[in-house]
Scaffold this motif. Structure first.
Motif, PDB file in Angstrom:
ATOM      1  N   GLY A  57       0.828  -1.199   0.000  1.00 39.57           N
ATOM      2  CA  GLY A  57       0.000   0.000   0.000  1.00 39.57           C
ATOM      3  C   GLY A  57       0.861   1.246   0.000  1.00 39.57           C
ATOM      4  N   ARG A  58       0.190   2.390  -0.117  1.00 36.47           N
ATOM      5  CA  ARG A  58       0.894   3.666  -0.084  1.00 36.47           C
ATOM      6  C   ARG A  58       0.891   4.233   1.331  1.00 36.47           C
ATOM      7  NH1 ARG A  58       2.490   5.417  -4.960  1.00 36.47           N
ATOM      8  NH2 ARG A  58       1.426   4.580  -6.807  1.00 36.47           N
ATOM      9  N   ALA A  59       1.948   4.950   1.646  1.00 37.74           N
ATOM     10  CA  ALA A  59       2.172   5.398   3.020  1.00 37.74           C
ATOM     11  C   ALA A  59       1.249   6.531   3.434  1.00 37.74           C
ATOM     12  CB  ALA A  59       3.625   5.849   3.181  1.00 37.74           C
ATOM     13  N   PHE A  60       0.655   6.350   4.606  1.00 39.38           N
ATOM     14  CA  PHE A  60       0.016   7.427   5.368  1.00 39.38           C
ATOM     15  C   PHE A  60       0.872   7.576   6.617  1.00 39.38           C
ATOM     16  CE2 PHE A  60      -2.678   9.281   8.567  1.00 39.38           C
ATOM     17  CZ  PHE A  60      -3.546  10.135   7.893  1.00 39.38           C
ATOM     18  N   THR A  61       1.558   8.687   6.763  1.00 38.34           N
ATOM     19  CA  THR A  61       2.611   8.800   7.770  1.00 38.34           C
ATOM     20  C   THR A  61       2.167   9.573   9.005  1.00 38.34           C
ATOM     21  OG1 THR A  61       3.516  10.795   6.759  1.00 38.34           O
ATOM     22  CG2 THR A  61       4.393   8.684   6.004  1.00 38.34           C
ATOM     23  N   VAL A  62       2.677   9.124  10.161  1.00 38.88           N
ATOM     24  CA  VAL A  62       2.410   9.780  11.443  1.00 38.88           C
ATOM     25  C   VAL A  62       3.714   9.824  12.235  1.00 38.88           C
ATOM     26  CG1 VAL A  62       1.081   9.742  13.582  1.00 38.88           C
ATOM     27  CG2 VAL A  62       0.055   8.849  11.470  1.00 38.88           C
TER      28      VAL A  62
END
Length: 230
Positions: A57-62
């Motif tokens: 998947g594509r990154a959702f960053t925190v």
């Protein structure tokens, strides 16, 4: 002046669909392609929790930071993560407190998030198996991150050790670990990974036909497959 992070939806970057061929590749094959291009994308020390899951998947960053004078939130961002994303949590490699647990695992699995990668620790590891949800982290530890760390930034640049991750980068994980593919180079990485796989399949075929492994490798230029191209 005291400042705190308020919860508000944060838009993920617009990115095209991940090429289908990536679903056929292993982390090792992508790692070889990254080596060929001189790209640092293999996340050392990030390992699967529980069974050997498959993740893409594509990154959702925190990004997390130690608590401020007034503690902030830890997991409220989850409502903003688009389906098909991989949640990438950067807690600076800390393993003394967790930033992911069973509630987040169930929410993520039910909302179409494809996996979680943590530069730090998680807890409630059994939930990963219960919901068939891929989690990769530096380890497990039961102690909560509440009042110890808080969300400092969402959808910014984060790190998995010595690998940078930006929103929209592709993350692929399996039993060998996690690789990060920069979104600007994903087509190039894919082409090289598929080319390398084809060469290795030819080596195996030549060996099965009776050639020595040395001759098979020489015939198909095995020793140059991962060498940085100039």
């Amino acid at each position: 002046m005291q400042t705190t992070l308020s919860h508000a939806p944060v838009a993920a970057p617009e990115c095209p669909a991940i090429p289908h061929e990536y679903t056929t590749l292993s982390a090792a094959e992508v790692s070889d392609a990254l080596d060929k291009l001189g790209l640092p994308g293999s996340a050392l020390g990030i390992a699967p929790i529980g069974t050997e899951p498959r993740m893409l998947g594509r990154a959702f960053t925190v990004r997390y930071a130690p608590v401020d004078l007034e503690p902030g939130t830890v997991g409220d961002y989850i409502d903003d993560v688009p389906a098909g994303s991989v949640v990438v949590l950067d807690n600076a490699g800390r393993v003394d407190c967790t930033v992911w647990g069973g509630i987040l695992t169930e929410v993520a699995s039910r909302t179409g998030i494809t996996g979680t990668v943590i530069n730090g620790a998680c807890r409630d590891g059994a939930a990963a198996g219960q919901f068939g949800y891929p989690i990769f982290s530096r380890g497990r530890f039961m102690r909560t991150g509440k009042d110890r760390v808080q969300v400092a930034e969402v959808n910014g640049v984060v790190s998995l050790g010595d690998v940078r991750v930006r929103p929209g980068d592709i993350l692929l994980g399996d039993g060998d670990g996690v690789v990060v593919i920069p979104r600007e180079r994903e087509t190039e990485v894919l082409q090289i990974a598929l080319r390398t796989r084809a060469a290795e399949e030819k080596i195996i075929a030549s060996f099965r036909d009776g050639k020595s492994l040395t001759d098979a490798r020489n015939e198909h230029n095995y020793h140059t497959l991962q060498r940085i191209q100039k």
